[in-house]
Design a protein around this motif. Structure first.
Motif, PDB file in Angstrom:
ATOM      1  N   PHE A   1      -4.134  -2.358   5.515  1.00 38.21           N
ATOM      2  CA  PHE A   1      -3.327  -1.893   4.635  1.00 38.21           C
ATOM      3  C   PHE A   1      -1.980  -2.698   4.817  1.00 38.21           C
ATOM      4  O   PHE A   1      -1.655  -2.736   6.168  1.00 38.21           O
ATOM      5  CB  PHE A   1      -2.980  -0.378   4.759  1.00 38.21           C
ATOM      6  CG  PHE A   1      -4.372   0.269   4.597  1.00 38.21           C
ATOM      7  CD1 PHE A   1      -4.468   1.035   3.251  1.00 38.21           C
ATOM      8  CD2 PHE A   1      -5.337   0.708   5.435  1.00 38.21           C
ATOM      9  CE1 PHE A   1      -5.667   1.615   2.961  1.00 38.21           C
ATOM     10  CE2 PHE A   1      -6.518   1.492   4.990  1.00 38.21           C
ATOM     11  CZ  PHE A   1      -6.658   2.040   3.721  1.00 38.21           C
TER      12      PHE A   1
ATOM     13  N   GLU B   1     -11.409   3.080  -2.241  1.00 41.15           N
ATOM     14  CA  GLU B   1     -12.754   3.614  -2.146  1.00 41.15           C
ATOM     15  C   GLU B   1     -13.462   3.084  -3.535  1.00 41.15           C
ATOM     16  O   GLU B   1     -14.802   2.862  -3.624  1.00 41.15           O
ATOM     17  CB  GLU B   1     -12.780   5.255  -2.422  1.00 41.15           C
ATOM     18  CG  GLU B   1     -12.540   5.811  -1.024  1.00 41.15           C
ATOM     19  CD  GLU B   1     -13.709   5.840   0.170  1.00 41.15           C
ATOM     20  OE1 GLU B   1     -14.705   5.468  -0.626  1.00 41.15           O
ATOM     21  OE2 GLU B   1     -13.492   5.911   1.055  1.00 41.15           O
TER      22      GLU B   1
ATOM     23  N   GLN C   1     -13.901   8.583   5.251  1.00 36.85           N
ATOM     24  CA  GLN C   1     -13.740   7.034   5.038  1.00 36.85           C
ATOM     25  C   GLN C   1     -15.001   6.072   5.528  1.00 36.85           C
ATOM     26  O   GLN C   1     -15.531   6.488   6.216  1.00 36.85           O
ATOM     27  CB  GLN C   1     -12.564   6.375   5.768  1.00 36.85           C
ATOM     28  CG  GLN C   1     -12.631   6.476   7.053  1.00 36.85           C
ATOM     29  CD  GLN C   1     -11.348   6.059   8.018  1.00 36.85           C
ATOM     30  OE1 GLN C   1     -10.407   6.917   7.737  1.00 36.85           O
ATOM     31  NE2 GLN C   1     -11.150   5.044   8.610  1.00 36.85           N
TER      32      GLN C   1
ATOM     33  N   PHE D   1      -1.804   6.255   8.158  1.00 39.55           N
ATOM     34  CA  PHE D   1      -2.821   6.461   8.903  1.00 39.55           C
ATOM     35  C   PHE D   1      -3.126   8.048   9.187  1.00 39.55           C
ATOM     36  O   PHE D   1      -4.251   8.216   9.478  1.00 39.55           O
ATOM     37  CB  PHE D   1      -2.728   5.564  10.236  1.00 39.55           C
ATOM     38  CG  PHE D   1      -2.698   4.200   9.749  1.00 39.55           C
ATOM     39  CD1 PHE D   1      -3.949   3.479   9.229  1.00 39.55           C
ATOM     40  CD2 PHE D   1      -1.743   3.347   9.869  1.00 39.55           C
ATOM     41  CE1 PHE D   1      -3.973   2.450   8.760  1.00 39.55           C
ATOM     42  CE2 PHE D   1      -1.600   1.985   9.817  1.00 39.55           C
ATOM     43  CZ  PHE D   1      -2.799   1.533   9.114  1.00 39.55           C
TER      44      PHE D   1
ATOM     45  N   CYS E   1       0.861  -1.339   0.007  1.00 37.55           N
ATOM     46  CA  CYS E   1       0.027   0.113  -0.049  1.00 37.55           C
ATOM     47  C   CYS E   1       0.796   1.347  -0.110  1.00 37.55           C
ATOM     48  O   CYS E   1       0.436   2.184  -0.337  1.00 37.55           O
ATOM     49  CB  CYS E   1      -1.087   0.001   1.276  1.00 37.55           C
ATOM     50  SG  CYS E   1       0.038   0.174   2.740  1.00 37.55           S
TER      51      CYS E   1
ATOM     52  N   SER F   1      -3.164  10.140   7.292  1.00 42.26           N
ATOM     53  CA  SER F   1      -3.589  10.721   5.896  1.00 42.26           C
ATOM     54  C   SER F   1      -4.951  10.116   5.553  1.00 42.26           C
ATOM     55  O   SER F   1      -5.434  10.566   4.541  1.00 42.26           O
ATOM     56  CB  SER F   1      -2.380  10.448   4.887  1.00 42.26           C
ATOM     57  OG  SER F   1      -1.120  11.031   4.997  1.00 42.26           O
ATOM     58  N   LEU F   2      -5.374   9.262   6.239  1.00 42.56           N
ATOM     59  CA  LEU F   2      -6.518   8.484   5.954  1.00 42.56           C
ATOM     60  C   LEU F   2      -7.725   9.475   5.774  1.00 42.56           C
ATOM     61  O   LEU F   2      -7.854  10.622   6.543  1.00 42.56           O
ATOM     62  CB  LEU F   2      -6.796   8.010   7.186  1.00 42.56           C
ATOM     63  CG  LEU F   2      -6.533   6.259   7.151  1.00 42.56           C
ATOM     64  CD1 LEU F   2      -6.838   5.881   8.502  1.00 42.56           C
ATOM     65  CD2 LEU F   2      -7.039   5.499   6.229  1.00 42.56           C
TER      66      LEU F   2
ATOM     67  N   PHE G   1      -5.763   4.848  -0.794  1.00 42.00           N
ATOM     68  CA  PHE G   1      -7.021   5.082  -0.492  1.00 42.00           C
ATOM     69  C   PHE G   1      -8.186   5.394  -1.647  1.00 42.00           C
ATOM     70  O   PHE G   1      -9.367   5.048  -1.530  1.00 42.00           O
ATOM     71  CB  PHE G   1      -7.079   6.492   0.083  1.00 42.00           C
ATOM     72  CG  PHE G   1      -6.052   6.751   1.271  1.00 42.00           C
ATOM     73  CD1 PHE G   1      -6.031   5.537   2.278  1.00 42.00           C
ATOM     74  CD2 PHE G   1      -5.302   7.668   1.583  1.00 42.00           C
ATOM     75  CE1 PHE G   1      -5.027   5.726   3.354  1.00 42.00           C
ATOM     76  CE2 PHE G   1      -4.325   7.626   2.580  1.00 42.00           C
ATOM     77  CZ  PHE G   1      -4.244   6.657   3.478  1.00 42.00           C
TER      78      PHE G   1
ATOM     79  N   ALA H   1     -10.312   0.846   9.069  1.00 40.67           N
ATOM     80  CA  ALA H   1      -8.824   0.785   8.638  1.00 40.67           C
ATOM     81  C   ALA H   1      -8.142  -0.043   9.818  1.00 40.67           C
ATOM     82  O   ALA H   1      -8.038   0.144  11.041  1.00 40.67           O
ATOM     83  CB  ALA H   1      -8.440   2.094   8.397  1.00 40.67           C
TER      84      ALA H   1
ATOM     85  N   GLN I   1     -11.033  11.611   5.793  1.00 46.99           N
ATOM     86  CA  GLN I   1     -11.950  11.889   7.261  1.00 46.99           C
ATOM     87  C   GLN I   1     -13.444  11.217   6.943  1.00 46.99           C
ATOM     88  O   GLN I   1     -13.809  10.884   7.859  1.00 46.99           O
ATOM     89  CB  GLN I   1     -11.978  13.446   7.570  1.00 46.99           C
ATOM     90  CG  GLN I   1     -10.737  14.061   7.870  1.00 46.99           C
ATOM     91  CD  GLN I   1     -10.860  15.659   8.304  1.00 46.99           C
ATOM     92  OE1 GLN I   1     -11.947  16.185   8.049  1.00 46.99           O
ATOM     93  NE2 GLN I   1      -9.942  16.119   8.985  1.00 46.99           N
TER      94      GLN I   1
ATOM     95  N   GLY J   1       0.139   6.149   0.481  1.00 50.85           N
ATOM     96  CA  GLY J   1      -0.922   6.956   0.074  1.00 50.85           C
ATOM     97  C   GLY J   1      -0.377   8.130  -0.783  1.00 50.85           C
ATOM     98  O   GLY J   1       0.731   8.056  -0.997  1.00 50.85           O
TER      99      GLY J   1
END
Length: 364
Positions: free
Chosen positions: A99, A73, A118, A111, A62, A113-114, A69, A122, A116, A65
């Protein structure tokens, strides 16, 4: 757990981090969105939908990012469409996303950068995907983008001066002899077999794997590939630095260049099909050639842009072998060579696909 050499992308959110220099890879994920959705709607077994109240997705390799992400999605959107197409709106499950990458990956940046908004739970799952990472029959969809070309280790023969496959004066196999190419190919086949063996245990029957990776067309010699040329330019730039021994105080020497090689292999569709067939755990449901990411929006990047992308991927291993003092000058040289040599070759072969999108389905 399978041990494997780790070659993490540059972490952090700085100028040379992978997070800011992976737009070319992101373009291909965007290109794949429609075909990935179609594959999930058509190929994901109904039994998989009924098997659990939680739908489990894993993204292997992964990195940091944001591309992972986007891919996740896209998959969730497609799975929801599958439920809706069957009139199962009320049964849409919760989603859990794992991930995965090597333990040295910058999971802190990932994490933090996940998104908001989502729509999933995760979790991180560190470890080499060349071995088992998850429990048996626990995954419904596996995704991996621009990761399967990385080898678990370099073929030992290519750094052995007494072996016919010694890759003297080069850092990749594109313009090397047949022995070097065969050594890389053998390592790739070993690694892919381990990858498929592990996933055959982890993916539920009827589950899918969506894979994106670079390739070269059947019958094309590696030396004819512009993608391989991009790797060769790293070696050419290092050898240029090796000629400046007095200036570089011996940090870069021909001997050091001889012992440095890039652990990547671009397979052919035919080779990939053969590995999958030998494994026997998966059927190939779809295989599509994708366009060059550099030309997706019609604009070819310049040498500096290509160099920053290469730096985000290779800086760590180069520092480990040569130290950090050469990095800026090395990639300045690379940028000039990319403008002079690589970009004309890329433009000439712009119609030639270099990325492959594959859908594998776990057999019953």
């Amino acid at each position: 757990m399978e041990t494997s050499e780790a070659y993490p992308m540059n972490g952090g959110d700085g100028l040379h981090g992978y997070a800011k220099n992976s737009t070319l890879q992101g373009r291909i994920i965007d290109v794949c969105k429609a075909v990935a959705k179609e594959a999930i709607v058509e190929k994901l077994d109904m039994g998989v939908l009924d098997s659990s109240e939680t739908f489990i997705i894993a993204d292997l390799g992964c990195s940091v990012g944001p591309n992972t992400f986007t891919a996740v999605e896209n998959i969730i959107e497609a799975v929801k469409s599958k439920y809706q197409s069957k009139g199962l709106n009320s049964k849409i499950p919760e989603f859990q996303v794992f991930f995965n990458d090597h333990v040295s990956n910058d999971f802190n940046l990932l994490f933090s950068s996940l998104p908001q908004d989502q729509r999933y739970y995760a979790a991180g799952s560190p470890g080499s995907f060349h071995g088992r990472v998850f429990p048996k029959a626990s995954l419904h969809i596996v995704h991996s983008s621009y990761a399967l070309q990385w080898l678990s280790e370099l073929p030992k023969e290519i750094v052995n001066k007494n072996c016919p496959a010694w890759n003297k004066g080069k850092v990749h196999y594109g313009n090397s002899g047949d022995q070097v190419i065969q050594a890389y190919k053998a390592q790739y086949e070993t690694d892919m077999n381990k990858f498929l063996q592990a996933r055959a245990q982890e993916v539920v029957c009827g589950g899918l794997m969506l894979l994106i990776f670079p390739f070269i067309p059947n019958g094309i010699h590696p030396s004819q590939s512009a993608s391989h040329l991009s790797m060769d330019l790293v070696g050419y730039s290092l050898l240029d630095l090796a000629e400046k021994v007095l200036y570089m105080q011996g940090i870069v020497s021909e001997e050091k260049v001889d012992s440095f090689n890039l652990p990547l292999y671009a397979t052919t569709p035919q080779e990939f099909e053969a590995v999958v067939e030998r494994n026997g755990g998966f059927s190939i449901e779809r295989m599509e050639i994708l366009p060059r990411s550099e030309f997706v929006n019609g604009n070819c990047p310049n040498g500096h842009q290509i160099a920053t992308h290469m730096r985000a991927g290779f800086e760590g291993m180069i520092k480990r072998h040569f130290g950090e003092d050469i990095i800026d000058e090395l990639f300045d040289l690379y940028a000039k060579k990319a403008d002079e040599i690589l970009i004309p070759a890329m433009v000439k072969s712009a119609e030639q696909g270099v990325n492959l999108f594959v859908v594998l389905k776990r057999k019953a």
